[in-house]
Design a protein around this motif. Structure first.
Motif, mmCIF file in Angstrom:
data_model
loop_
_atom_site.group_PDB
_atom_site.id
_atom_site.type_symbol
_atom_site.label_atom_id
_atom_site.label_comp_id
_atom_site.label_asym_id
_atom_site.label_seq_id
_atom_site.Cartn_x
_atom_site.Cartn_y
_atom_site.Cartn_z
ATOM 1 N N GLY A 101 0.806 -1.228 0.000
ATOM 2 C CA GLY A 101 0.000 0.000 0.000
ATOM 3 C C GLY A 101 0.831 1.265 0.000
ATOM 4 N N TYR A 102 2.133 1.160 -0.231
ATOM 5 C CA TYR A 102 2.988 2.348 -0.301
ATOM 6 C C TYR A 102 2.864 2.990 -1.679
ATOM 7 C CZ TYR A 102 5.119 0.907 4.070
ATOM 8 O OH TYR A 102 5.325 0.572 5.383
ATOM 9 N N LEU A 103 3.185 4.269 -1.743
ATOM 10 C CA LEU A 103 3.162 4.981 -3.015
ATOM 11 C C LEU A 103 4.584 5.324 -3.436
ATOM 12 C CD1 LEU A 103 0.346 7.627 -2.457
ATOM 13 C CD2 LEU A 103 0.137 5.230 -3.117
ATOM 14 N N MET A 105 7.066 7.732 -4.656
ATOM 15 C CA MET A 105 7.020 9.197 -4.589
ATOM 16 C C MET A 105 8.292 9.878 -5.083
ATOM 17 S SD MET A 105 4.191 10.269 -3.214
ATOM 18 C CE MET A 105 4.670 11.854 -2.539
ATOM 19 N N SER A 179 4.798 4.337 9.816
ATOM 20 C CA SER A 179 4.981 3.936 8.426
ATOM 21 C C SER A 179 5.919 2.744 8.316
ATOM 22 C CB SER A 179 5.537 5.102 7.617
ATOM 23 O OG SER A 179 4.649 6.173 7.688
ATOM 24 N N PHE A 205 5.380 12.720 4.168
ATOM 25 C CA PHE A 205 4.292 11.811 4.526
ATOM 26 C C PHE A 205 4.064 11.811 6.031
ATOM 27 C CE2 PHE A 205 1.548 8.600 2.960
ATOM 28 C CZ PHE A 205 1.731 8.568 1.578
ATOM 29 N N ARG A 207 1.747 9.402 8.804
ATOM 30 C CA ARG A 207 0.697 8.426 9.155
ATOM 31 C C ARG A 207 0.291 8.707 10.591
ATOM 32 N NH1 ARG A 207 0.279 3.067 6.026
ATOM 33 N NH2 ARG A 207 1.161 3.693 4.051
ATOM 34 N N LEU A 252 -4.291 10.849 1.871
ATOM 35 C CA LEU A 252 -4.425 9.507 1.278
ATOM 36 C C LEU A 252 -5.523 8.783 2.039
ATOM 37 C CD1 LEU A 252 -3.277 7.220 -0.580
ATOM 38 C CD2 LEU A 252 -1.685 6.693 1.260
HETATM 39 N N1 LIG Z 1 5.476 6.573 0.157
HETATM 40 C C1 LIG Z 1 4.592 6.204 1.096
HETATM 41 N N2 LIG Z 1 3.439 5.634 0.738
HETATM 42 C C2 LIG Z 1 2.531 5.284 1.667
HETATM 43 N N3 LIG Z 1 2.704 5.472 2.974
HETATM 44 C C3 LIG Z 1 3.846 6.043 3.390
HETATM 45 N N4 LIG Z 1 4.295 6.378 4.610
HETATM 46 C C4 LIG Z 1 5.504 6.922 4.451
HETATM 47 N N5 LIG Z 1 5.870 6.970 3.175
HETATM 48 C C5 LIG Z 1 4.841 6.430 2.468
#
Ligand SMILES: Nc1ncnc2[nH]cnc12
Ligand SMILES: O=P(O)(O)OC[C@H]1O[C@H](OP(=O)(O)OP(=O)(O)O)[C@H](O)[C@@H]1O
Length: 283
Positions: A101-103, A105, A179, A205, A207, A252
């Motif tokens: 579920g990470y993006l 980035m 995270s 980010f 969380r 998100l």
């Molecule tokens: N790239 C990411 N995608 C999802 N959750 C994250 N938490 C920290 N980095 C993240």
């Protein structure tokens, strides 16, 4: 040699934008252009009106012998919406989805145009605050910190996750990042932050906010004050957040790994920013 008004206006605009929030005396411009202060004052009215009309910011006038003008970055509400929408479009592309579920980035955080948008948005949000320094934690917050610092005219301090001989003596604390789901260490060089500094924390980010809370704890060791927290993307989080106040650009809301969809909404930016350029009363 006397300088033409058109040339003065271009040079003044450039100078002021290169030195955000810095007090520039009328004498400085008068000497630079060999012009009367009355002409400089007239020029500055034109610059201020154009900045406000175009949504670039404003000029603040400080009266008196030690006075002058300073460029304060700002943004119009509609333009902020456009920039956040553009960021949302980039972030929500389904090919960003990673296992767990990470993006992905890294490309966004290295895109100078997108980071410029982020810098502009956060600078406008925090321009009224007294800020001495921007703080972030390695690695992914660094590009954002520099983008914001450029617009606010302040230095950047990077908290590391490990200790290095090149940092000199350091202060370190432990914290829990939601995270990464582990206890981690944060390290800051003792000489990187003056006691009592007012610090704007930024990160890519958030969380649970363990990392942001860790940076706040670290600041206490330097008797520094948190001027604000700016987060590019917050992730809707089930449990209680570890910090109380922050400004986020995006939220998100969820990811569907099977369906390959990413739920991204606007963050709390418009609820938290007190006013926009087009809504400020005094001119
Ligand atoms: N790239 C990411 N995608 C999802 N959750 C994250 N938490 C920290 N980095 C993240
Ligand atoms: O709110 P939290 O649950 O504490 O999580 C947020 C932290 O997680 C990410 O860092 P990451 O661990 O991916 O490290 P990196 O920046 O070095 O890639 C992100 O850059 C934040 O610093």
């Amino acid at each position: 040699m006397k300088v033409k008004r058109s040339e003065r206006l271009i040079d003044m605009t450039h100078y002021l934008m290169e030195h955000p929030r810095e007090l520039v005396s009328l004498t400085f411009f008068a000497d630079r252009f060999q012009s009367a202060k009355s002409s400089i004052s007239e020029d500055l009215v034109i610059v201020k009106d154009t900045f406000e009309l175009r949504g670039v910011g404003t000029l603040q006038t400080v009266p008196g012998a030690a006075g002058g003008v300073r460029y304060i970055p700002g943004i119009k509400r509609e333009h902020a919406k456009e920039l956040i929408d553009s960021l949302r479009t980039h972030v929500s592309h389904s090919n960003r989805l990673l296992p767990g579920g990470y993006l992905y980035m890294t490309d966004i955080l290295g895109d100078i145009h997108l980071m410029n948008h982020v810098g502009k948005l956060f600078a406008a949000a925090f321009a009224d605050q007294k800020i001495d320094v921007i703080m972030t934690v390695a690695t992914k917050g660094i590009g954002i910190a520099h983008a914001v610092a450029r617009y606010l005219g302040v230095p950047v301090v990077v908290v590391r996750r490990d200790s290095k001989v090149t940092e000199g003596s350091t202060v370190s604390i432990n914290y829990v990042s939601g995270s990464s789901k582990r206890i981690q260490t944060m390290v800051l060089s003792k000489r990187s932050l003056a006691q009592g500094s007012r610090v704007l924390i930024v990160d890519d980010f958030m969380r649970a906010g363990g990392t942001a809370a860790g940076m706040k704890n670290l600041l206490e060791e330097f008797s520094a004050t948190v001027a604000g927290v700016g987060i590019f993307i917050e992730s809707e989080y089930g449990e209680e957040r570890l910090i109380d106040n922050w400004i986020s650009l995006l939220n998100l809301t969820g990811v569907d790994e099977k369906g390959k969809t990413i739920g991204i909404e606007t963050g709390n930016y418009f609820d938290q920013v007190p006013s926009f350029l087009d809504e400020k009363k005094e001119r």
